[in-house]
Design a protein around this motif. Sequence first.
Motif, PDB file in Angstrom:
ATOM      1  N   SER A  43      10.989  77.273  89.406  1.00  0.00           N
ATOM      2  CA  SER A  43      11.253  78.256  90.448  1.00  0.00           C
ATOM      3  C   SER A  43      12.270  79.257  89.935  1.00  0.00           C
ATOM      4  N   ASP A  44      11.963  80.519  90.060  1.00  0.00           N
ATOM      5  CA  ASP A  44      12.887  81.562  89.630  1.00  0.00           C
ATOM      6  C   ASP A  44      13.568  82.242  90.809  1.00  0.00           C
ATOM      7  N   ALA A  45      13.360  81.735  92.014  1.00  0.00           N
ATOM      8  CA  ALA A  45      13.949  82.358  93.201  1.00  0.00           C
ATOM      9  C   ALA A  45      15.461  82.225  93.159  1.00  0.00           C
ATOM     10  N   PRO A  46      16.196  83.300  93.473  1.00  0.00           N
ATOM     11  CA  PRO A  46      17.653  83.197  93.532  1.00  0.00           C
ATOM     12  C   PRO A  46      18.073  82.247  94.654  1.00  0.00           C
ATOM     13  N   PRO A  47      19.287  81.675  94.556  1.00  0.00           N
ATOM     14  CA  PRO A  47      19.729  80.704  95.562  1.00  0.00           C
ATOM     15  C   PRO A  47      19.619  81.217  96.993  1.00  0.00           C
ATOM     16  N   GLY A  48      19.923  82.481  97.238  1.00  0.00           N
ATOM     17  CA  GLY A  48      19.852  83.028  98.590  1.00  0.00           C
ATOM     18  C   GLY A  48      18.447  83.069  99.147  1.00  0.00           C
ATOM     19  N   ASP A  49      17.441  83.118  98.259  1.00  0.00           N
ATOM     20  CA  ASP A  49      16.045  83.153  98.690  1.00  0.00           C
ATOM     21  C   ASP A  49      15.409  81.774  98.697  1.00  0.00           C
ATOM     22  N   SER A  50      16.147  80.776  98.247  1.00  0.00           N
ATOM     23  CA  SER A  50      15.619  79.416  98.163  1.00  0.00           C
ATOM     24  C   SER A  50      15.957  78.646  99.429  1.00  0.00           C
ATOM     25  N   SER A  51      15.307  77.504  99.561  1.00  0.00           N
ATOM     26  CA  SER A  51      15.622  76.620 100.681  1.00  0.00           C
ATOM     27  C   SER A  51      15.853  75.221 100.124  1.00  0.00           C
ATOM     28  N   GLY A  52      16.400  74.353 100.930  1.00  0.00           N
ATOM     29  CA  GLY A  52      16.625  72.976 100.515  1.00  0.00           C
ATOM     30  C   GLY A  52      17.482  72.891  99.263  1.00  0.00           C
ATOM     31  N   LEU A  53      17.043  72.065  98.318  1.00  0.00           N
ATOM     32  CA  LEU A  53      17.812  71.845  97.098  1.00  0.00           C
ATOM     33  C   LEU A  53      17.931  73.109  96.254  1.00  0.00           C
ATOM     34  N   GLY A  54      17.034  74.060  96.440  1.00  0.00           N
ATOM     35  CA  GLY A  54      17.083  75.309  95.696  1.00  0.00           C
ATOM     36  C   GLY A  54      18.306  76.151  96.007  1.00  0.00           C
ATOM     37  N   ARG A  55      19.015  75.829  97.078  1.00  0.00           N
ATOM     38  CA  ARG A  55      20.238  76.558  97.437  1.00  0.00           C
ATOM     39  C   ARG A  55      21.466  75.997  96.727  1.00  0.00           C
ATOM     40  N   PHE A  56      21.331  74.810  96.121  1.00  0.00           N
ATOM     41  CA  PHE A  56      22.464  74.173  95.461  1.00  0.00           C
ATOM     42  C   PHE A  56      22.786  74.919  94.159  1.00  0.00           C
ATOM     43  N   LEU A  57      24.080  75.009  93.832  1.00  0.00           N
ATOM     44  CA  LEU A  57      24.524  75.755  92.659  1.00  0.00           C
ATOM     45  C   LEU A  57      25.254  74.843  91.668  1.00  0.00           C
ATOM     46  N   PRO A  58      24.757  74.721  90.441  1.00  0.00           N
ATOM     47  CA  PRO A  58      25.432  73.886  89.445  1.00  0.00           C
ATOM     48  C   PRO A  58      26.803  74.446  89.080  1.00  0.00           C
ATOM     49  N   TRP A  59      27.760  73.545  88.839  1.00  0.00           N
ATOM     50  CA  TRP A  59      29.095  73.969  88.400  1.00  0.00           C
ATOM     51  C   TRP A  59      29.607  73.124  87.241  1.00  0.00           C
ATOM     52  N   ALA A  60      28.988  71.987  86.984  1.00  0.00           N
ATOM     53  CA  ALA A  60      29.413  71.116  85.886  1.00  0.00           C
ATOM     54  C   ALA A  60      28.260  70.190  85.536  1.00  0.00           C
ATOM     55  N   TYR A  61      28.340  69.576  84.362  1.00  0.00           N
ATOM     56  CA  TYR A  61      27.343  68.571  84.026  1.00  0.00           C
ATOM     57  C   TYR A  61      27.996  67.427  83.254  1.00  0.00           C
ATOM     58  N   HIS A  62      27.354  66.295  83.330  1.00  0.00           N
ATOM     59  CA  HIS A  62      27.843  65.071  82.710  1.00  0.00           C
ATOM     60  C   HIS A  62      27.170  64.939  81.352  1.00  0.00           C
ATOM     61  N   ASP A  63      27.936  65.087  80.275  1.00  0.00           N
ATOM     62  CA  ASP A  63      27.322  65.102  78.954  1.00  0.00           C
ATOM     63  C   ASP A  63      27.005  63.712  78.409  1.00  0.00           C
ATOM     64  N   PHE A  64      27.257  62.658  79.182  1.00  0.00           N
ATOM     65  CA  PHE A  64      26.882  61.297  78.787  1.00  0.00           C
ATOM     66  C   PHE A  64      25.429  61.004  79.153  1.00  0.00           C
ATOM     67  N   ASN A  65      25.030  61.429  80.355  1.00  0.00           N
ATOM     68  CA  ASN A  65      23.682  61.086  80.814  1.00  0.00           C
ATOM     69  C   ASN A  65      22.899  62.272  81.379  1.00  0.00           C
ATOM     70  N   GLY A  66      23.476  63.467  81.343  1.00  0.00           N
ATOM     71  CA  GLY A  66      22.751  64.654  81.786  1.00  0.00           C
ATOM     72  C   GLY A  66      22.782  64.934  83.266  1.00  0.00           C
ATOM     73  N   ASP A  67      23.520  64.142  84.044  1.00  0.00           N
ATOM     74  CA  ASP A  67      23.627  64.421  85.472  1.00  0.00           C
ATOM     75  C   ASP A  67      24.275  65.785  85.683  1.00  0.00           C
ATOM     76  N   VAL A  68      23.913  66.441  86.784  1.00  0.00           N
ATOM     77  CA  VAL A  68      24.432  67.774  87.084  1.00  0.00           C
ATOM     78  C   VAL A  68      25.214  67.721  88.386  1.00  0.00           C
ATOM     79  N   CYS A  69      26.401  68.344  88.392  1.00  0.00           N
ATOM     80  CA  CYS A  69      27.195  68.480  89.611  1.00  0.00           C
ATOM     81  C   CYS A  69      26.855  69.833  90.228  1.00  0.00           C
ATOM     82  N   LEU A  70      26.629  69.820  91.532  1.00  0.00           N
ATOM     83  CA  LEU A  70      26.195  71.021  92.244  1.00  0.00           C
ATOM     84  C   LEU A  70      27.090  71.293  93.439  1.00  0.00           C
ATOM     85  N   LEU A  71      27.203  72.558  93.799  1.00  0.00           N
ATOM     86  CA  LEU A  71      27.864  72.945  95.038  1.00  0.00           C
ATOM     87  C   LEU A  71      26.794  73.031  96.118  1.00  0.00           C
ATOM     88  N   VAL A  72      27.075  72.450  97.266  1.00  0.00           N
ATOM     89  CA  VAL A  72      26.145  72.451  98.395  1.00  0.00           C
ATOM     90  C   VAL A  72      26.671  73.433  99.433  1.00  0.00           C
TER      91      VAL A  72
END
Length: 132
Positions: A43-72
């Motif tokens: 999906s290339d929709a910007p966060p403002g045009d997205s719904s559900g999880l598409g509105r979440f914004l990444p801010w950090a990631y876990h370099d041990f297992n690839g998990d992503v931290c997001l702002l809700v």
Amino acid sequence: MDGYGDAVVFRHLFIAHPEGVDPLLKVMQEERQTFLADVEGASDAPPGDSSGLGRFLPWAYHDFNGDVCLLVPPSGDSLDWAVAVSFRQCPEVQIFPGGVTEFLQTLTQGEFPRGWPRVGFNWASAEGSPLI
């Protein structure tokens, strides 16, 4: 963060500095594309045009297992942003109440998301990151 540039906390949580080697905006864009492909298909929709999880914004990631931290983004009557963790090893997103500061404070108290190594707080400059 200005004293460290790109930083790694708890030995595995990478937090990009806006002007670091991996600038925050670039990290947010790259991690968002990967996150959306994992949870919604490409999906290339910007966060403002997205719904559900598409509105979440990444801010950090876990370099041990690839998990992503997001702002809700806030919803309903609440004005508070929450933090979510998207687990890369299994298709699940867990939401943690409170913002980034509260999330990091919870980690300092030894309460980690599932699968994260339980290590003490250690704030260090990421390898190769210039001090800002």
